[in-house]
Design an enzyme around this catalytic site. Structure first.
Site, short mmCIF file in Angstrom:
data_model
loop_
_atom_site.label_atom_id
_atom_site.label_comp_id
_atom_site.label_asym_id
_atom_site.label_seq_id
_atom_site.Cartn_x
_atom_site.Cartn_y
_atom_site.Cartn_z
N THR A 206 0.85 -1.19 0.00
CA THR A 206 0.00 0.00 0.00
C THR A 206 0.89 1.24 0.00
OG1 THR A 206 -1.91 1.04 1.06
CG2 THR A 206 -0.32 0.05 2.54
N ASN A 207 0.34 2.42 0.27
CA ASN A 207 1.17 3.64 0.30
C ASN A 207 0.65 4.59 1.38
OD1 ASN A 207 -0.86 5.52 -0.95
ND2 ASN A 207 -0.69 4.02 -2.60
#
Ligand code: CTP
Length: 404
Positions: A206-207
């Site tokens: 994810t980020n």
């Protein structure tokens, strides 16, 4: 016909000497055809009598919460705009701290209409850090402030705190009302937050996207009068804005499928989501075990590029806005995205700059247009960045032949 005509305005009059100036503004609003209801605080009645406002507004003036226990609910729901004039140190402090102890503050607590706050007081009160902190808190919550002027104050001293001119007040009121109709007739789709690409049932790629920019866009699109707003969001900690349809998704694929289901019915699409570019080629159905391995090689494949696909499918009447979060060569990379993805507008920001990036409340963006123009906005709260972006999009709808 004036924008004021038929707009239900609630004027909250507080206990300051500028209450007498508010009387003239109420008169102008009523003359322009706005039904104005005046609520006066007890202190306001020390400065001007309710009779003055009653004569000018042609409506009964309200002063007592207990006289009509449900008046605040009706007014709160039906108002198009609240104007607090003059807004005292006291009322700003009460609003910022959730105190509702009279008719005016209780009505304000119950409304979702925009609130224009027009402070006027001695400069040492205005510049008091406590007042400034309360003001900032309210601005962050979406309250609009009209700054006081500098000049001669009631005490005879010179300084900041004078009630602004009647023209400025009327213009501020008209601007807010006009803004509420800016996206009328349009259907808006916004994406927000990160996506999650699963490796196994527990782990993901994810980020750092918080979703704040996308949520602010959805909220502002609602406030600027869009017919409908749909927010498609990856996992975030944020509460979706009331009145906005919110669809939660996890992966880039899910986001793509959900966006495409709605794309054709919308005419403004803002892709603020930080969609993962890569996902594991194979997600394990069971939790991956380390069991003696010294290294793990992940094979990644590209996710669907949603924005590129929308750029290919876009119809003439649709406006497509992309986002470019960069760490170097901001304008160059952003311009490439504008062209390659067939966008109408790119909102670019350097995520390494102080005051910009996923974790802070503000952003510093440069807008890049199709015709080669670019415009850098100052460091602003994300809500205001969102409003400015939407205002510029609305500008182009004023000239139907032109796209941005
Ligand atoms: N975007 C998208 N689908 C993806 C990836 C990104 O729709 N799979 C959208 C984002 O929502 C954003 C814009 O594309 O509006 C960002 O463009 P992109 O070129 O993908 O930027 P990055 O994801 O930062 O990738 P790059 O490493 O190429 O800069």
């Amino acid at each position: 016909m004036s924008i004021l005509s038929g707009k239900k305005i609630v004027a909250g009059i507080c206990g300051g000497i500028a209450a007498y100036k508010a009387a003239s503004i109420v008169s102008k609003l009523a003359q322009a055809g706005a039904p104005v209801t005046v609520i006066m605080t007890r202190a306001a009645c020390e400065f001007v009598t309710p009779m003055t406002f009653e004569s000018l507004s042609h409506h009964r003036v309200l002063t007592d919460l207990w006289a009509e226990p449900l008046a605040h609910v009706e007014l709160a729901y039906n108002a198009d705009l609240f104007v607090l004039m003059p807004a005292t140190y006291n009322i700003v402090g009460k609003l910022a701290h959730g105190i509702a102890d009279d008719l005016l503050t209780t009505t304000l607590a119950a409304t979702r209409a925009p609130v224009l706050v027009i402070p006027s007081m001695e400069s040492q009160m205005y510049t008091n850090p406590i007042f400034q902190e309360n003001k900032k808190k309210l601005q962050e919550l979406g309250y609009r402030f009209l700054e006081p002027e500098t000049g001669r104050l009631a005490s005879g001293r010179e300084g900041i705190g004078r009630f602004p001119s009647e023209e400025k007040v009327l213009k501020a009121i008209e601007d807010i009302l006009a803004e509420r109709a800016l996206l009328k007739g349009h259907r808006v789709l916004v994406t927000a937050g990160p996506t999650r690409e699963m490796l196994d049932p527990m782990r993901c790629i994810t980020n750092k996207s918080s979703g704040k920019m996308g949520y602010a866009l959805a909220e502002q699109a609602r406030d600027l009068g869009a017919d409908s707003v749909c927010l498609i969001t990856g996992p975030t900690q944020l509460e979706p804005p009331a009145g906005v349809e919110c669809v939660r998704v996890e992966s880039a694929q899910e986001m793509r499928d959900t966006v495409l289901e709605r794309f054709a019915q919308c005419d403004l699409i803002l892709m603020a989501a930080a969609v993962a570019d890569w996902r594991p080629k194979r997600a394990s159905a069971q939790k991956l075990k380390k069991s003696g391995a010294r290294a793990l090689t992940l094979v990644l494949e590209k996710t669907p590029d949603i924005l590129s696909e929308l750029g290919r499918r876009k119809k003439q009447a649709q406006i497509l806005v992309g986002f470019a979060a960069e760490t170097e060569k901001l304008l160059e990379h952003a311009r490439e995205k504008l062209k390659e993805k067939n966008l109408d507008l790119v909102v670019a920001n350097d995520i390494t700059a102080p005051g910009a990036g996923p974790e802070v409340e503000t952003n510093i963006v440069t807008l890049l247009y199709r015709d080669g123009r670019s415009e850098t906005l100052p460091c602003l709260p994300k809500r205001e960045v969102a409003r400015e972006v939407l205002r510029r999009v609305a500008e182009c709808w004023k000239q139907p032949a032109q796209k941005i």
